[in-house]
Design an enzyme around this catalytic site. Structure first.
Site, PDB file in Angstrom:
ATOM      1  CG  HIS A 163       9.437  13.562  16.842  1.00  0.00           C
ATOM      2  ND1 HIS A 163       8.905  14.701  16.290  1.00  0.00           N
ATOM      3  CD2 HIS A 163       8.525  12.581  16.601  1.00  0.00           C
ATOM      4  CE1 HIS A 163       7.719  14.430  15.772  1.00  0.00           C
ATOM      5  NE2 HIS A 163       7.468  13.147  15.945  1.00  0.00           N
ATOM      6  CB  SER A 285      42.093  15.017  19.682  1.00  0.00           C
ATOM      7  OG  SER A 285      42.617  16.178  20.277  1.00  0.00           O
ATOM      8  CE  LYS A 291      37.407  14.229  20.811  1.00  0.00           C
ATOM      9  NZ  LYS A 291      35.973  14.348  20.936  1.00  0.00           N
ATOM     10  CD  GLU A 298      33.300  14.762  12.828  1.00  0.00           C
ATOM     11  OE1 GLU A 298      33.472  15.934  13.161  1.00  0.00           O
ATOM     12  OE2 GLU A 298      33.970  13.827  13.282  1.00  0.00           O
TER      13      GLU A 298
END
Ligand code: ARG
Length: 473
Positions: A163, A285, A291, A298
């Protein structure tokens, strides 16, 4: 004699194909990728035709020589080969037309007792066999990368999650082997597809009903690595089951890759900080200078959506087709090519990322005592003292609540008296001693696992040993 580039069916169709229809119907711009399989199929077919006395040995030799020349030209020129003419519709007609231009009359005999329907069904199975083998190789490289990472992190103790909440402690290496096990199941699935691709050769089915000519389909079948020729000519030209199996296997791989990507994206966040991957597999970024984003992971997660789409597209194309060839089937190629390209690229990317990864022990260790990861271990310890598991579960739950109330982070901060007080409150006669602390603390717990396949201790060592042996590491 037909003029150059004129279609073989021009005698029947009165007018030339409309330009819009021409661009609409052609598949050459993508099915050119079948050229090697198409040529191998044609060589096997010509060999059979000669053996059956349907063409002469000289015809066969001219055909084989011409096809081999064409193959090496395409090897060299790729999609720019000058024989690729969209007006000829597909790879089959382009190769046959170039052959006839090159060798003359023998080229016009190659299509004896053959249709593009059995030809394309054959090409596709041969392509699927090769593509499956390539995906399998990529999967094995990924598994190997995980085994290496498991070996490097055999001593890093970390929480496991159910979970997405802290569950029981494991060694980080065991989680690596979990991924290897998952991808290895994909290897087995692909193995079945390769086996299936070696069963029935569609060649010899003709357009649908077979042929009245005395062909012997078992000859090309044997040459091309199949057990036998068509069992039903009608079915052989009409079904794309193996393509479905392949795209399904690709979708499963994509699902597994997507789950891995998701987990590692979470692990790479500042909040977790469990995993580091090489900077070369991240981007930054355009606006936020600080970043470091896991874009490759992704994209792996995102591309899973494309492969699911491919599976759904293929299944949907097939659902309404009457038995026998229908032109809808031409769409299968775009789908299998795309699923293959996507999954194979994702696998290669994933393997590179895993090879560059390391678990950040210094980030994992300080919070290891959080979340009472040793609670189950304590309950099992109480079971070894003769307490029924349900009672033990209740005792440990009470102890955890007590810790939380008293602001204690870990069960090991409780005194022996505290353990015995709670045990006594359940009317058990059992009392524990100092010995209880041996089952507490994440490091102690992982070393106590005994069950086959467990996330630490000897069972993990055994898993790792077996994997290393398999890869000769
Ligand atoms: N390009 C076609 C395909 O990929 C080949 C078979 C066409 N057959 C036909 N009779 N129109 O499916």
């Amino acid at each position: 004699m037909s003029a150059k580039n004129e279609k073989s069916w021009q005698a029947r169709i009165g007018e030339a194909t409309d330009a819009i229809a021409q661009a609409f119907v052609e598949s050459m711009t993508y099915d050119w990728r079948l050229y090697k399989h198409d040529i191998a199929g044609s060589i096997a077919h010509a060999t059979m035709l000669a053996r059956q006395g349907l063409i002469t040995d000289d015809d066969r030799d001219a055909i084989v020589k011409g096809l081999k020349e064409i193959e090496s030209e395409i090897d060299h020129d790729g999609p720019k080969w000058d024989g690729f003419k969209p007006e000829l519709e597909d790879i089959h007609m382009c190769v046959e037309s170039a052959l006839t231009q090159r060798v003359g009359e023998p080229g016009r005999k190659l299509h004896t007792a053959r249709s593009r329907n059995d030809q394309v069904a054959l090409d596709l199975v041969l392509w699927l066999r090769e593509a499956t083998t390539q995906v399998r190789e990529s999967l094995l490289l990924l598994c190997r990368a995980f085994v290496k990472l498991a070996e490097e992190n055999r001593d890093v103790v970390m929480p496991s999650f159910t979970h997405l909440q802290r569950a029981q402690p494991i060694v980080a290496g065991a989680e690596c082997l979990a991924w290897a096990t998952m991808f290895d199941r994909d290897v087995s699935r692909l193995h079945q597809i390769v086996k299936q691709s070696e069963e029935i050769s569609p060649l010899g089915s003709g357009a649908i009903a077979g042929t009245s000519l005395p062909i012997n389909p078992s000859i090309p079948a044997g040459e091309l690595g199949f057990a036998r020729g068509p069992v039903s000519s009608i079915e052989s030209t009409a079904s794309r089951d193996l393509a479905c199996d392949f795209v399904y296997a690709c979708a499963m791989i994509a699902q597994h890759l997507s789950r891995l990507a998701e987990q590692w994206i979470i692990y790479m966040s500042t909040e977790f900080g469990f995993i580091r991957i090489a900077d070369r597999y991240t981007t930054s970024s355009s606006m936020m200078p600080q970043k470091r984003n896991p874009d490759m992971l992704e994209l792996i997660r995102g591309r899973c959506g494309n492969v699911y789409g491919d599976l759904f597209a293929l299944m949907t194309i097939l659902k309404g087709l009457p038995v026998g060839y229908n032109r809808d089937l031409q769409e299968d190629k775009r789908i299998v090519f795309r699923a293959f390209d996507t999954v194979n690229q994702c696998l290669t990317m994933a393997a590179a990322i895993v090879n560059s990864a390391s678990f950040d022990k210094d980030r994992i260790r300080p919070t290891l005592d959080k979340g009472f990861l040793d609670a189950t271990s304590l309950a099992e310890y109480l079971v070894t003292k003769g307490i029924p598991f349900r009672t033990a579960h209740h005792i440990v739950g009470t102890l955890v609540a007590r810790c939380e109330k008293e602001g204690k982070d870990a069960l090991s901060q409780l005194s022996v008296e505290a353990f015995n007080q709670v045990i006594a409150s359940t009317n058990c006669n059992v009392r524990v001693t100092d010995d209880v602390y041996t089952c507490l603390g994440a490091e102690n717990v992982v070393n106590r696992y005994q069950s086959t396949g467990a996330g630490g201790g000897k069972p993990f060592d055994e898993q790792l040993r077996a994997w290393k042996k398999r890869f000769g590491i």
